[in-house]
Design a protein around this motif. Structure first.
Motif, short mmCIF file in Angstrom:
data_model
loop_
_atom_site.label_atom_id
_atom_site.label_comp_id
_atom_site.label_asym_id
_atom_site.label_seq_id
_atom_site.Cartn_x
_atom_site.Cartn_y
_atom_site.Cartn_z
N SER A 72 49.16 31.45 41.24
CA SER A 72 49.10 32.56 41.78
C SER A 72 49.89 32.29 43.21
CB SER A 72 47.81 33.09 42.70
OG SER A 72 47.21 33.65 41.75
N VAL A 75 53.86 32.07 40.73
CA VAL A 75 53.93 33.47 40.51
C VAL A 75 54.67 34.35 41.39
CG1 VAL A 75 52.94 35.95 39.85
CG2 VAL A 75 52.60 33.62 38.45
N GLU A 76 54.16 34.63 42.71
CA GLU A 76 54.76 35.55 43.71
C GLU A 76 55.73 34.77 43.91
OE1 GLU A 76 55.05 37.84 45.67
OE2 GLU A 76 53.16 37.79 44.92
N ARG A 77 56.21 33.36 44.18
CA ARG A 77 57.23 32.87 44.47
C ARG A 77 58.41 33.02 44.03
NH1 ARG A 77 54.40 27.77 46.10
NH2 ARG A 77 55.25 27.21 43.80
N GLY A 78 57.88 33.29 42.18
CA GLY A 78 58.90 33.75 41.16
C GLY A 78 59.28 35.09 41.54
N ARG A 79 58.56 36.15 41.93
CA ARG A 79 58.64 37.23 41.21
C ARG A 79 59.29 37.55 42.73
NH1 ARG A 79 53.21 39.35 41.87
NH2 ARG A 79 53.69 39.52 39.99
N ASP A 80 59.16 37.55 44.14
CA ASP A 80 60.35 36.85 45.21
C ASP A 80 61.29 36.74 45.08
OD1 ASP A 80 57.74 37.84 46.49
OD2 ASP A 80 57.42 36.57 48.03
N TYR A 82 63.34 36.58 41.68
CA TYR A 82 63.78 37.47 41.09
C TYR A 82 63.97 38.50 41.43
CZ TYR A 82 63.83 40.94 37.40
OH TYR A 82 63.84 42.28 37.03
N ASN A 83 63.24 39.17 43.14
CA ASN A 83 63.70 40.19 43.56
C ASN A 83 64.64 39.99 44.10
OD1 ASN A 83 61.80 42.14 41.89
ND2 ASN A 83 60.37 41.58 43.87
N ARG A 86 68.05 39.59 41.79
CA ARG A 86 68.27 41.16 41.14
C ARG A 86 68.96 42.02 42.54
NH1 ARG A 86 63.65 45.02 39.40
NH2 ARG A 86 64.88 46.65 40.66
#
Length: 98
Positions: A72, A75-80, A82-83, A86
């Motif tokens: 988890s 995934v959260e670090r990857g999402r951050d 990516y955002n 971007r």
């Protein structure tokens, strides 16, 4: 020919298992312990096995929980990341381009 080899291997395994069971039965019958003592020993072994299984299950649950937390977090670090990538790649509101 392969079929005969498989049958022979199965016969060997069955023979081994029957020999092991027979040996265990003879050992129990010839053992120099009384029935009461044997029941106590078997009960102790059963409790030890149960305790070991309970401990292994607890450790397994802890391991799974740690891995779920790690996943988890990743995934959260990857999402951050990516955002952040971007948002930094988008052109600014003033019309400038990269």
């Amino acid at each position: 020919m392969a079929r005969d080899d498989a049958g022979a291997a199965g016969t060997i395994v069955v023979s081994f298992l029957l020999g092991a069971i027979t040996g265990a039965a003879v050992a129990l019958l010839v053992a120099p312990t009384t029935g009461e003592e044997m029941r106590r020993i078997l009960g102790d072994k059963a409790r030890e096995s149960r305790d070991k299984a309970t401990e292994a299950a607890r450790q397994g649950r802890e391991f799974i929980n740690r891995q779920r937390d790690n996943f988890s977090s990743a995934v959260e670090r990857g999402r951050d990341a990516y955002n952040q990538a971007r948002s930094s790649a988008q052109p600014s509101a003033t019309g400038e381009s990269l």
